[in-house]
Design a protein around this motif. Structure first.
Motif, mmCIF file in Angstrom:
data_model
loop_
_atom_site.group_PDB
_atom_site.id
_atom_site.type_symbol
_atom_site.label_atom_id
_atom_site.label_comp_id
_atom_site.label_asym_id
_atom_site.label_seq_id
_atom_site.Cartn_x
_atom_site.Cartn_y
_atom_site.Cartn_z
ATOM 1 N N ASN A 170 -10.339 -1.377 2.709
ATOM 2 C CA ASN A 170 -10.418 -1.040 1.288
ATOM 3 C C ASN A 170 -9.487 0.110 0.918
ATOM 4 N N LYS A 171 -8.599 0.452 1.865
ATOM 5 C CA LYS A 171 -7.610 1.528 1.697
ATOM 6 C C LYS A 171 -8.277 2.906 1.580
ATOM 7 N N LYS A 172 -9.472 3.025 2.101
ATOM 8 C CA LYS A 172 -10.191 4.291 2.104
ATOM 9 C C LYS A 172 -9.916 5.027 3.416
ATOM 10 N N PRO A 173 -9.530 6.327 3.366
ATOM 11 C CA PRO A 173 -9.278 7.069 4.608
ATOM 12 C C PRO A 173 -10.583 7.298 5.382
ATOM 13 N N ILE A 174 -10.607 6.875 6.644
ATOM 14 C CA ILE A 174 -11.807 7.022 7.468
ATOM 15 C C ILE A 174 -11.584 7.970 8.638
ATOM 16 N N ALA A 175 -10.351 8.406 8.836
ATOM 17 C CA ALA A 175 -10.054 9.403 9.874
ATOM 18 C C ALA A 175 -8.797 10.144 9.461
ATOM 19 N N THR A 176 -8.861 11.470 9.504
ATOM 20 C CA THR A 176 -7.714 12.308 9.144
ATOM 21 C C THR A 176 -7.702 13.545 10.032
ATOM 22 N N TYR A 177 -6.548 13.846 10.612
ATOM 23 C CA TYR A 177 -6.423 15.087 11.386
ATOM 24 C C TYR A 177 -4.952 15.483 11.492
ATOM 25 N N ASP A 178 -4.739 16.793 11.633
ATOM 26 C CA ASP A 178 -3.383 17.337 11.717
ATOM 27 C C ASP A 178 -2.783 17.081 13.094
ATOM 28 N N ILE A 179 -1.477 16.801 13.119
ATOM 29 C CA ILE A 179 -0.756 16.602 14.376
ATOM 30 C C ILE A 179 0.609 17.261 14.269
ATOM 31 N N ASP A 180 1.242 17.476 15.412
ATOM 32 C CA ASP A 180 2.564 18.103 15.442
ATOM 33 C C ASP A 180 3.628 17.041 15.687
ATOM 34 N N VAL A 181 3.955 16.283 14.644
ATOM 35 C CA VAL A 181 4.993 15.250 14.723
ATOM 36 C C VAL A 181 6.107 15.625 13.756
ATOM 37 N N ARG A 182 7.346 15.601 14.238
ATOM 38 C CA ARG A 182 8.466 16.036 13.393
ATOM 39 C C ARG A 182 9.586 15.007 13.293
ATOM 40 N N PHE A 209 0.845 -1.196 0.000
ATOM 41 C CA PHE A 209 0.000 0.000 0.000
ATOM 42 C C PHE A 209 0.879 1.244 0.000
ATOM 43 N N THR A 210 0.629 2.136 -0.964
ATOM 44 C CA THR A 210 1.337 3.418 -1.043
ATOM 45 C C THR A 210 0.341 4.532 -0.731
ATOM 46 N N PRO A 211 0.659 5.449 0.168
ATOM 47 C CA PRO A 211 -0.266 6.526 0.506
ATOM 48 C C PRO A 211 -0.621 7.378 -0.712
ATOM 49 N N PRO A 212 -1.814 7.961 -0.712
ATOM 50 C CA PRO A 212 -2.206 8.849 -1.819
ATOM 51 C C PRO A 212 -1.191 9.980 -1.999
ATOM 52 N N ASN A 213 -0.967 10.350 -3.237
ATOM 53 C CA ASN A 213 -0.044 11.439 -3.584
ATOM 54 C C ASN A 213 1.387 11.156 -3.134
ATOM 55 N N ASN A 214 1.671 9.877 -2.834
ATOM 56 C CA ASN A 214 3.035 9.477 -2.432
ATOM 57 C C ASN A 214 3.561 10.279 -1.243
ATOM 58 N N GLU A 215 2.668 10.654 -0.341
ATOM 59 C CA GLU A 215 3.108 11.395 0.854
ATOM 60 C C GLU A 215 4.002 10.500 1.719
ATOM 61 N N PRO A 216 5.162 10.991 2.161
ATOM 62 C CA PRO A 216 6.104 10.173 2.930
ATOM 63 C C PRO A 216 5.521 9.702 4.259
ATOM 64 N N ILE A 217 5.807 8.464 4.590
ATOM 65 C CA ILE A 217 5.383 7.888 5.868
ATOM 66 C C ILE A 217 6.408 8.234 6.939
ATOM 67 N N MET A 218 5.922 8.654 8.114
ATOM 68 C CA MET A 218 6.795 8.963 9.246
ATOM 69 C C MET A 218 6.700 7.881 10.335
ATOM 70 N N LYS A 219 5.483 7.464 10.642
ATOM 71 C CA LYS A 219 5.230 6.403 11.621
ATOM 72 C C LYS A 219 4.065 5.567 11.115
ATOM 73 N N ALA A 220 3.959 4.338 11.622
ATOM 74 C CA ALA A 220 2.910 3.465 11.096
ATOM 75 C C ALA A 220 2.529 2.400 12.117
ATOM 76 N N ASN A 221 1.336 1.848 11.925
ATOM 77 C CA ASN A 221 0.893 0.696 12.699
ATOM 78 C C ASN A 221 -0.317 0.099 12.015
ATOM 79 N N ILE A 222 -0.687 -1.089 12.431
ATOM 80 C CA ILE A 222 -1.892 -1.716 11.920
ATOM 81 C C ILE A 222 -2.799 -2.028 13.099
ATOM 82 N N ALA A 223 -4.043 -1.590 13.030
ATOM 83 C CA ALA A 223 -4.988 -1.781 14.123
ATOM 84 C C ALA A 223 -5.432 -3.244 14.183
#
Length: 541
Positions: free
Chosen positions: A441-453, A403-417
């Motif tokens: 189905n690889k559909k985004p069901i939750a999205t929000y901004d966070i301060d992770v660097r 799975f590649t994120p939409p628009n090829n946005e770089p992954i910083m952290k990850a997990n699987i629920a």
């Protein structure tokens, strides 16, 4: 297997750990100007065991820590440091004094005493006696055991008494006599050693101690019964919840939640209420398999810690003793505890994910560019995240899906629920970060901004669906719901990773403090491990 052979097998498992440390321990003593031959080791412990100081004298000395005369204060500090562990209880009381000078000097004395004895020389001496087994070693170890908790050498003493106090599964009469003595600490340590030497004889000799009026004895002995899979330990363990430290109470809560997961008490209860709730739930323990009890009791409180800059992973026991370590890892950004004392590691700079045993030997490997996070799933497949994508591979390393994120946005952290949702922290084109949860189905069901660097590691996904996010430069750990609303936060100096434990506590690693810490739901610190290098990940067994 006959009991005698079982005892010999247990000893064979215990002793290699001591042998691995022999050279290092001898160097520790040499650096302290001490000899490491058997007779010198016995004399060293004997001197510490026989030192007797008048408690009134110690209290009078502590009062002088606040004397108007500077030289008097300096001399008093030196005298208390020389007295050593016998002064620790009163010094710990004095460290909370409203007199700033007394409090400061008491804390300084505590640090010097603990660093000068407990952490190095005494523990090394005990381990060497267990390895070298000179004549008289067992009696010296047992005599010294009265100081074990002050010196935090309990586990080393149990291993050393086990090693020196038996022959082919037959315990020394000295150990049996000590268990029948009237000295609670001595009885307890020797009972724990007997459980290693001869489990059946331990159950006979120590059975009455399960109902001891001494809280520490009841707790430690019942835990030894639990490690043998004996369900008679459950009732005394539950009764201990209200009488042990908050840290030990949380470990018991953690243990019981693993054994009885279907109806646990609410998290965050005060110890007396927690004890009552578990007492209600353990009236019928027939559904607890003995093997499961033994496994979880033996692993209770074990913590896996990742030291990123050192390229090292260590496994700690509940007393922060290092059980085993793996060196020469190539920038380990993430890890997972596996059964049978194995660990899965994302070696970022090594461009690989490895499964290793506790000796560091590679037993499985998958080449992948810059792995950030890794997780073995229940079906045996492995979830691996890198900067560009997420892949699932089978036991042979063959790719199952990607799975590649939409628009090829770089992954910083990850997990699987637990339900299979992929949860990612992504870097946005604007240079910010956002949390995104994708369904099956690889559909985004939750999205929000966070301060992770910072990149690397997992973002913890809680059973209620919330996420646990660390803001390294915001100095906060935050729990977000799926709408991006903050529902809990804890202020901490540069937290780099956080994991929520089943008992409601949170395990956090702090970059600048170079430590792992555990806090309860109200934010009280109840456990910590400090290092001289960055502690970047911590996971509880």
């Amino acid at each position: 297997m006959p009991v005698r052979q079982l005892g010999a097998l247990i000893l064979a498992v215990l002793l290699p750990f001591a042998l691995d440390n022999t050279t290092e321990d001898e160097k520790t003593l040499a650096d302290a100007g001490l000899k490491s031959d058997g007779n010198s080791l016995i004399q060293f412990l004997a001197r510490r065991s026989e030192d007797k100081f008048d408690p009134i004298q110690i209290k009078d000395l502590i009062a002088k820590l606040g004397d108007d005369n500077f030289d008097t204060r300096e001399q008093t500090s030196a005298t208390l440091n020389a007295i050593g562990i016998a002064a620790l209880p009163d010094l710990k009381t004095a460290s909370k004094s409203t007199d700033v000078e007394i409090s400061r000097r008491a804390k300084d004395c505590i640090q010097k005493i603990e660093e000068g004895s407990r952490k190095f020389v005494v523990a090394a001496s005990i381990r060497l006696l267990g390895t070298k087994k000179p004549e008289g070693a067992l009696q010296a170890l047992i005599s010294y055991s009265q100081f074990s908790e002050l010196d935090q050498t309990t586990e080393d003493l149990i291993h050393a008494i086990t090693a020196t106090g038996s022959e082919n599964g037959t315990p020394s009469k000295i150990i049996l006599d000590a268990i029948r003595s009237d000295k609670p600490v001595v009885k307890t340590l020797c009972a724990e050693a007997l459980a290693n030497i001869n489990p059946d004889l331990f159950k006979k000799e120590a059975l009455s101690l399960l109902n001891s009026n001494e809280p520490r004895m009841r707790y430690k002995v019942s835990l030894a019964f639990a490690k043998l899979g004996d369900k008679r330990s459950i009732e005394p363990l539950v009764s201990s919840i209200g009488s042990v430290s908050q840290w030990e109470s949380s470990l018991l809560d953690h243990l019981l939640r693993k054994l009885l997961p279907s109806n646990p008490p609410p998290v965050g209860l005060p110890q007396p209420e927690l004890q009552k709730e578990w007492a209600k739930r353990t009236t019928d323990i027939s559904k607890i398999p003995e093997a499961q009890l033994a496994f979880n009791a033996k692993n209770m409180g074990k913590t896996l810690v990742v030291l990123l800059d050192a390229g090292k992973i260590i496994m700690l026991d509940s007393s922060n003793n290092i059980l085993w370590k793996i060196d020469n890892l190539q920038f380990p950004l993430d890890a997972q505890i596996l059964p049978d004392e194995k660990v899965l590691v994302a070696e970022h700079q090594g461009n690989k994910v490895t499964e290793r045993n506790k000796n560091g030997e590679i037993i499985w490997e998958k080449k992948i560019d810059g792995p950030l996070a890794v997780q073995k799933l229940e079906d045996g497949s492995i979830f691996i995240a890198s900067k560009s994508n997420v892949v699932f591979v089978d036991k042979k390393g063959k790719e199952i899906s990607e799975f590649t994120p939409p628009n090829n946005e770089p992954i910083m952290k990850a997990n699987i629920a637990s339900n299979g949702d992929i949860c990612l922290v992504l870097s946005t084109p604007q240079g910010n970060a956002k949390f995104v949860r994708f369904d099956k189905n690889k559909k985004p069901i939750a999205t929000y901004d966070i301060d992770v660097r910072t990149s690397g590691g997992k973002v913890d996904i809680l059973p209620n669906g919330n996420s646990l996010i660390t803001e390294v430069y915001g100095n906060r750990v935050i729990e977000f719901n799926n709408e991006g609303k903050e529902v809990w936060q804890f202020e901490c100096e540069q937290p780099v990773a956080a994991v929520r434990l089943p008992n409601g506590n949170t395990l956090i690693t702090s970059m600048t403090q170079m430590k792992a810490l555990e806090i309860d739901p109200k934010g009280k610190e109840i456990w910590s491990y400090k290092s001289n290098t960055r502690v970047t990940r911590a996971f509880r067994q």
